[in-house]
Design a protein around this motif. Sequence first.
Motif, PDB file in Angstrom:
ATOM      1  N   GLY A  68       6.692 -12.770  -1.610  1.00  0.00           N
ATOM      2  CA  GLY A  68       6.832 -12.644  -3.030  1.00  0.00           C
ATOM      3  C   GLY A  68       5.821 -11.794  -3.522  1.00  0.00           C
ATOM      4  O   GLY A  68       5.709 -11.886  -4.931  1.00  0.00           O
ATOM      5  N   ILE A  69       5.079 -11.064  -2.899  1.00  0.00           N
ATOM      6  CA  ILE A  69       4.203 -10.141  -3.472  1.00  0.00           C
ATOM      7  C   ILE A  69       4.865  -8.874  -3.546  1.00  0.00           C
ATOM      8  O   ILE A  69       5.213  -8.130  -2.568  1.00  0.00           O
ATOM      9  N   LEU A  70       4.984  -8.159  -4.824  1.00  0.00           N
ATOM     10  CA  LEU A  70       5.610  -6.948  -4.917  1.00  0.00           C
ATOM     11  C   LEU A  70       4.403  -5.939  -4.677  1.00  0.00           C
ATOM     12  O   LEU A  70       3.634  -5.668  -5.602  1.00  0.00           O
ATOM     13  N   GLU A  71       4.684  -5.081  -3.604  1.00  0.00           N
ATOM     14  CA  GLU A  71       3.778  -4.037  -3.266  1.00  0.00           C
ATOM     15  C   GLU A  71       4.625  -2.948  -2.509  1.00  0.00           C
ATOM     16  O   GLU A  71       5.734  -3.273  -1.871  1.00  0.00           O
ATOM     17  N   SER A  72       4.181  -1.744  -2.563  1.00  0.00           N
ATOM     18  CA  SER A  72       4.663  -0.725  -2.008  1.00  0.00           C
ATOM     19  C   SER A  72       3.625   0.072  -0.812  1.00  0.00           C
ATOM     20  O   SER A  72       2.549  -0.050  -0.795  1.00  0.00           O
ATOM     21  N   LEU A 100       8.964   0.014  -4.599  1.00  0.00           N
ATOM     22  CA  LEU A 100       8.725  -1.599  -5.014  1.00  0.00           C
ATOM     23  C   LEU A 100      10.084  -2.196  -5.085  1.00  0.00           C
ATOM     24  O   LEU A 100      10.866  -1.668  -5.533  1.00  0.00           O
ATOM     25  N   PRO A 101       9.893  -3.372  -4.533  1.00  0.00           N
ATOM     26  CA  PRO A 101      10.979  -4.326  -4.475  1.00  0.00           C
ATOM     27  C   PRO A 101      11.492  -4.593  -5.791  1.00  0.00           C
ATOM     28  O   PRO A 101      10.592  -4.486  -6.927  1.00  0.00           O
ATOM     29  N   ILE A 102      12.676  -5.250  -6.149  1.00  0.00           N
ATOM     30  CA  ILE A 102      13.501  -5.500  -7.239  1.00  0.00           C
ATOM     31  C   ILE A 102      13.743  -4.591  -8.236  1.00  0.00           C
ATOM     32  O   ILE A 102      14.953  -4.343  -8.512  1.00  0.00           O
ATOM     33  N   ALA A 103      12.813  -3.454  -8.686  1.00  0.00           N
ATOM     34  CA  ALA A 103      13.428  -2.533  -9.711  1.00  0.00           C
ATOM     35  C   ALA A 103      13.165  -1.064  -9.189  1.00  0.00           C
ATOM     36  O   ALA A 103      13.561  -0.146  -9.423  1.00  0.00           O
ATOM     37  N   GLY A 104      12.576  -1.064  -7.976  1.00  0.00           N
ATOM     38  CA  GLY A 104      12.418   0.536  -7.248  1.00  0.00           C
ATOM     39  C   GLY A 104      11.715   1.540  -7.922  1.00  0.00           C
ATOM     40  O   GLY A 104      11.898   2.715  -7.824  1.00  0.00           O
TER      41      GLY A 104
END
Length: 431
Positions: A68-72, A100-104
């Motif tokens: 659940g952590i949004l990271e690239s 990045l997940p969800i919104a790219g």
Amino acid sequence: MEWKNKYPILKDIIDLKPVVWMNPNLQNKGSSSIFSLTRDDMDKAELLWKRFAPFIVKEFPETKQSKGILESPLQRISHMEREISNSFKGEFYLKCDNDLPIAGSIKARGGIYEVLQHAESLAFEAGLLTGGENYEILSSKKFKEFFSQYSIGVGSTGNLGLSIGIISAKLGFNVFVYMSADAKQWKKNLLRQKGATVHEFTGDFSEAISAGRQKTITDPKAYFVDDEDSKHLFLGYSVAALRLEKQLEERNIKVNEKHPLFVYLPCGVGGAPGGITFGLKQVFGDHVHCFFVEPTHSPSVLIGLLTRKMSNVSVQDFGIDNRTEADGLAVGRPSSFATVISDRLVSGIYTIEDNELYKLVALLADSEGIFLEPSATAGLVGPQRIHDYANEKKLDVQNVQNAIHISWATGGALVPEEDMKDFYEKGKSLL
């Protein structure tokens, strides 16, 4: 004429020539106490991200591996080193916020954070959260019905609207995105698919954000995410520095006087690069050197900082048209909140022409197999463009040769294949 006499570089800026500007107002780490935000604020923002991680995993299963952590990823681009310079010194990396997940895009950091912060605040005020809960419960029908009483508005050139629209709709908010004329059609279409209401304007970003702000504030149950003046967006972006610190440690990469860090950040209104720069300065102090990159047709932050007028001046005031293919960077007036902070922290700004961005799309795709939208490639020529900075700051030659360079890629993952193909083919034709 008076402006040009006072700031000679302004003539080239107005003539739309690429320039490099070194910030004379850069201050050292010891001066950071003057800011309204601190490292403590940044650490609290990271804790909010962690609280929402169970909700994010529940609603976005693609984040299960990252818990659940949004990271690239941070990716070495050694082939690109040779493409941009035969005399490259140091190591070159790409911070892949395009993935990045969800919104790219990089906007997921700030946009999603601010919406989560607002949702948590509403839930606490209503007594639906009391502290200590597993935030997976925010996926329940009870919470979605609660949030459906409220609205969120945002003005956007594209990527911020996507991040706000996607997360707001998931939580149950009614979301309204006010899009400027340069916003890509596919982004408008995707937002509508995700449940957002999109309002289109024939003008630029300033018109869209102004209209969105005025419309939203008339509704007592509506909240406006203000890209020109938002502390929460800024803090959401700043947390990236804590994540980057861990990624560098995992690679045994040291950042110190003998191993300086240079970071190149595409810049629109200035909130995302400003927030990340603030965070990096909190973590690495004077050993990190951050540069913003703007299109020659939209140098809003550069003009704001150069003239000392900050957000009280626009590129149009100087006869610059603010028309660029660099989606997300087509901003005529800088952020009032971020620009004042960036004034003391950014090492400099360089500008770049649209055709160069397209060439970089093709070069990166051919050399590394990575596809970015044009605006996201702006940092790739950073090591070439700021060579005078090391001399000006009297940085040791040996230390500069040991430097780590990071180009921050800001978007690309959600771009339709056909559009990406067009970007690439245009770049190839220009090479």
